[in-house]
Scaffold this active site. Structure first.
Site, PDB file in Angstrom:
ATOM      1  N   CYS A   2       0.849  -1.179   0.000  1.00  0.00           N
ATOM      2  CA  CYS A   2       0.000   0.000   0.000  1.00  0.00           C
ATOM      3  C   CYS A   2       0.888   1.234   0.000  1.00  0.00           C
ATOM      4  O   CYS A   2       2.059   1.153   0.358  1.00  0.00           O
ATOM      5  CB  CYS A   2      -0.890   0.002   1.231  1.00  0.00           C
ATOM      6  SG  CYS A   2      -1.891  -1.489   1.335  1.00  0.00           S
ATOM      7  N   TRP A  77      -3.743  -1.863  -1.682  1.00  0.00           N
ATOM      8  CA  TRP A  77      -3.698  -3.087  -2.477  1.00  0.00           C
ATOM      9  C   TRP A  77      -4.247  -4.154  -1.541  1.00  0.00           C
ATOM     10  O   TRP A  77      -3.618  -4.513  -0.557  1.00  0.00           O
ATOM     11  CB  TRP A  77      -2.263  -3.399  -2.897  1.00  0.00           C
ATOM     12  CG  TRP A  77      -2.147  -4.504  -3.880  1.00  0.00           C
ATOM     13  CD1 TRP A  77      -2.217  -4.409  -5.240  1.00  0.00           C
ATOM     14  CD2 TRP A  77      -1.913  -5.890  -3.591  1.00  0.00           C
ATOM     15  NE1 TRP A  77      -2.044  -5.642  -5.806  1.00  0.00           N
ATOM     16  CE2 TRP A  77      -1.862  -6.576  -4.817  1.00  0.00           C
ATOM     17  CE3 TRP A  77      -1.752  -6.625  -2.420  1.00  0.00           C
ATOM     18  CZ2 TRP A  77      -1.654  -7.944  -4.902  1.00  0.00           C
ATOM     19  CZ3 TRP A  77      -1.551  -7.985  -2.504  1.00  0.00           C
ATOM     20  CH2 TRP A  77      -1.501  -8.641  -3.744  1.00  0.00           C
ATOM     21  N   ASN A 103       0.281  -0.029   6.097  1.00  0.00           N
ATOM     22  CA  ASN A 103       0.804  -0.884   5.023  1.00  0.00           C
ATOM     23  C   ASN A 103       1.383  -2.115   5.705  1.00  0.00           C
ATOM     24  O   ASN A 103       2.167  -1.983   6.639  1.00  0.00           O
ATOM     25  CB  ASN A 103       1.900  -0.113   4.271  1.00  0.00           C
ATOM     26  CG  ASN A 103       2.606  -0.956   3.233  1.00  0.00           C
ATOM     27  OD1 ASN A 103       2.105  -2.020   2.849  1.00  0.00           O
ATOM     28  ND2 ASN A 103       3.753  -0.498   2.785  1.00  0.00           N
ATOM     29  N   HIS A 510       8.188 -33.546 -23.221  1.00  0.00           N
ATOM     30  CA  HIS A 510       7.917 -34.290 -21.986  1.00  0.00           C
ATOM     31  C   HIS A 510       6.567 -33.910 -21.390  1.00  0.00           C
ATOM     32  O   HIS A 510       6.311 -34.164 -20.211  1.00  0.00           O
ATOM     33  CB  HIS A 510       9.041 -34.065 -20.972  1.00  0.00           C
ATOM     34  CG  HIS A 510      10.364 -34.564 -21.468  1.00  0.00           C
ATOM     35  ND1 HIS A 510      10.663 -35.901 -21.530  1.00  0.00           N
ATOM     36  CD2 HIS A 510      11.432 -33.907 -21.987  1.00  0.00           C
ATOM     37  CE1 HIS A 510      11.880 -36.050 -22.039  1.00  0.00           C
ATOM     38  NE2 HIS A 510      12.365 -34.859 -22.334  1.00  0.00           N
TER      39      HIS A 510
END
Ligand code: AGP
Length: 615
Positions: A2, A77, A103, A510
């Site tokens: 943040c 965020w 934060n 593979h």
């Protein structure tokens, strides 16, 4: 993750906070908010989505936000709780007089919430941050002193946090503290600031103090007091930020990402400057503090990093092992930190990070230091936590990188790693000196070669247009360019949200080959040099035989390529050791133009943050 800004002073608090938040917005956020002390009352404004939504909200309330003295702002965020207006910061206590932004992640928030509920605290959200607001307010109720209340509450918190707190009854004060999350104090004239990162304040002042873990800053317009958790004053050094505000401008480019891709020739010149004086002279790395004896005694090198920096580390494994004969292990920081740290004084631990603030990498280097390893940090931010905690440092001088998708920092890290590999090889005498001279010469030519790539963007744009509608992509390469394939795929994923995966070309048969058909384009990186060129070509032929649409990225003048590949992205010839630098540039551009064609938010892709300061 943040972004935090705090301000105490005579200017318009709203303007300082929103301007500061906009300088952090590039790091990727989903909601924003501010709290101001206006006319002696705390007022909170929050909005979901981009910062512009908060700015619009504040405009409609501007007439009521007068006589401001202090404020705190935040862009979020989301970690705990959805990115909604109610969960956005600032959070407050029951009476709304104490507000804070945060934060980090408080790990013991559930226990604290239960305890505080028992004391009458009423919770409006599920966030860990609201718990901290109530906890500090609870302490304030007992102590009636904001700095003391913040310190008392911090003693109860577990986890990571940077906090910026204010109280209605202390209208000229903000208090900040941090633990495992960044926070700086910035000093102006008759005004002071707190911020999670320097772009938020550099327009106003370059004078800063870097807070350490468990330190507390009490700011008024005319004073800054730093204490430890017991309130004892701590003497701190004032430092001057090494950036210019102009670094945050797009300089005419549509996006920061495009500007930063185009800056790479100059970035490489900057990294080389002073470190590579002449091809006949040894590499100069003044900030590497290992003695020659220590270098000669190194038994192992471990490199820890995340994301794009991890891809630079994977390239470094090839060059370090080839040049120095020292075995190199590369590991994502997020894995390293949850294993036994098996390292020692004869192991060099290298941390690579653009931001220097990535939480997992910080934890990893601390673990390595604790068991006696020398820690070398390669970072773009000499002002970061990692740089300050390093035993040795190689600053990469790429300038502030604004776009969330790393581009110029990747190539700057690679150049730093080439220089370090040659530096060790020269001390150990472990690699042919005439080959080193040749590579030094070629390194000096890299900026020009990148300029050539950048001047041929049309072929990349054409290719991007042809493939923008695909939902999946495979990148293949071998050897030193296998990490380049990973990085190319990461760039495409990050900004276009196309499912792109990088594979070592030999691994295709593979398993992944089962996915191949006309809906799965394959991009093969074929840089001539060692035997792997022919091998990748034959893997590409196997893919083409399964109807995959084929793209080549190559410097080869090989007429046979036209039989296999529909698109050929040409780059200038370069020594294979240095080829990831050249090959990464068209991949950055391809990702950029595909995202552009798709109309994506290139500089701020969804769900991503520039600096990942939580685990
Ligand atoms: C790169 O494009 C990404 N945004 C991300 O992977 C980044 O490289 C990673 O988070 C590491 O960050 P750092 O280099 O700042 O430590």
């Amino acid at each position: 993750m943040c972004g935090i800004v705090g301000y105490v002073g005579p200017k318009s608090v709203i303007d300082i906070l929103t301007n500061g938040l906009s300088k952090l917005e590039y790091r990727g956020y989903d909601s924003a908010g501010v709290a101001v002390n206006s006319n002696g009352k705390i007022k909170i404004y929050k909005a979901e989505g981009k910062l512009q939504n908060l700015k619009d909200l504040l405009e409609t309330h501007r007439s009521e936000i007068t006589n401001t003295t202090a404020g705190i702002g935040h862009i979020r965020w989301a970690t705990h709780g959805a990115p909604t207006t109610i969960n956005a910061h600032p959070h407050s206590c029951n009476c709304g007089k104490l507000v804070l932004v945060h934060n980090g992640i408080v790990e013991n928030y559930k226990e604290l919430r239960e305890e505080l509920k028992g004391c009458g605290c009423i919770f409006k959200t599920e966030t860990d941050t609201e718990v901290v607001a109530h906890l500090i307010a609870h302490e304030y109720g007992k102590l009636n002193d904001l700095p003391k209340a913040v310190r008392a509450a911090a003693k109860r918190l577990k986890g990571a946090y940077a906090l910026c707190v204010m109280h209605q009854d202390d209208p000229n004060m903000i208090v900040g503290t941090r633990k495992n999350a960044p926070l700086i104090v910035a000093m102006g004239q008759g005004e002071n600031y707190l911020a999670s990162d320097s772009p938020a304040i550099i327009e106003y002042t370059k004078r800063v103090i870097y807070l350490d873990d468990d330190q507390f800053a009490v700011l008024t317009p005319t004073s800054v007091l730093i204490t430890d958790i017991d309130g004892k004053q701590v003497a701190k050094k004032e430092e001057i930020l090494p950036w210019e505000p102009v670094a945050m401008s797009k300089m005419g480019y549509k996006h920061f990402m495009l500007k930063e891709i185009h800056e790479q020739p100059d970035v490489i010149r900057n990294v080389l400057s002073g470190k590579l004086p002449d091809i006949t002279k040894p590499i100069v790395l003044d900030e590497v503090k290992l003695t020659k004896e220590q270098i000669k005694n190194l038994k192992r090198i471990e490199i820890i990093a995340c994301g794009t920096s991890l891809h630079a580390a994977l390239v470094a494994k090839y060059i370090l092992e080839a040049f120095t004969n020292i075995p190199v292990d590369v590991e994502p920081s997020s894995e390293y930190i949850y294993r036994k740290t098996v390292t020692d004084a004869n192991t060099l631990v290298i941390g690579i990070s653009q931001s220097g603030e990535t939480s997992d990498t910080i934890t990893a280097i601390r673990q390595a230091k604790a068991v006696g390893s020398h820690v070398l940090i390669i970072t773009n931010r000499p002002d970061s936590i990692m740089a300050r905690e390093a035993d040795s440092l190689i600053p990469v001088n790429a300038g502030i990188e604004v776009s969330v998708a790393a581009t110029k920092s990747f190539n700057a890290q690679l150049i730093a790693l080439y220089l370090f590999s040659m530096y060790v090889a020269e001390i150990k005498g472990s690699f042919d000196s005439s080959k080193i001279e040749q590579l030094k010469h070629e390194m000096m030519m890299l900026p020009q070669k990148i300029e050539t790539v950048l001047s041929h963007e049309e072929s990349i744009i054409k290719c991007a247009r042809a493939f923008a509608s695909y939902k999946n992509f495979i990148y293949i390469a071998r050897g030193i360019n296998y990490p380049t394939a990973l990085e190319g795929a990461l760039k495409l994923k990050e900004i276009s949200y196309i499912n792109a995966t990088g594979y070592p070309a030999g691994e295709l048969k593979h398993g992944p080959i089962a996915m191949l058909d006309e809906t799965m384009p394959v991009l093969a990186i074929l840089m001539p040099g060692s035997i792997v060129y022919e091998k990748i070509l034959s893997n590409a032929e196997e893919a083409k035989a399964r109807n995959a649409r084929m793209i080549a990225l190559t410097s080869a003048e090989d007429p046979h390529l036209e039989d296999v590949f529909e698109y050929i992205l040409k780059v200038p010839a370069v020594d294979e050791y240095l080829s990831p630098v050249i090959a990464s540039v068209p991949l950055q551009l391809l990702a950029y133009y595909i995202a552009e064609f798709l109309g994506k938010d290139v500089d701020q892709p969804r769900n991503l943050a520039k600096s990942v300061t939580v685990e």
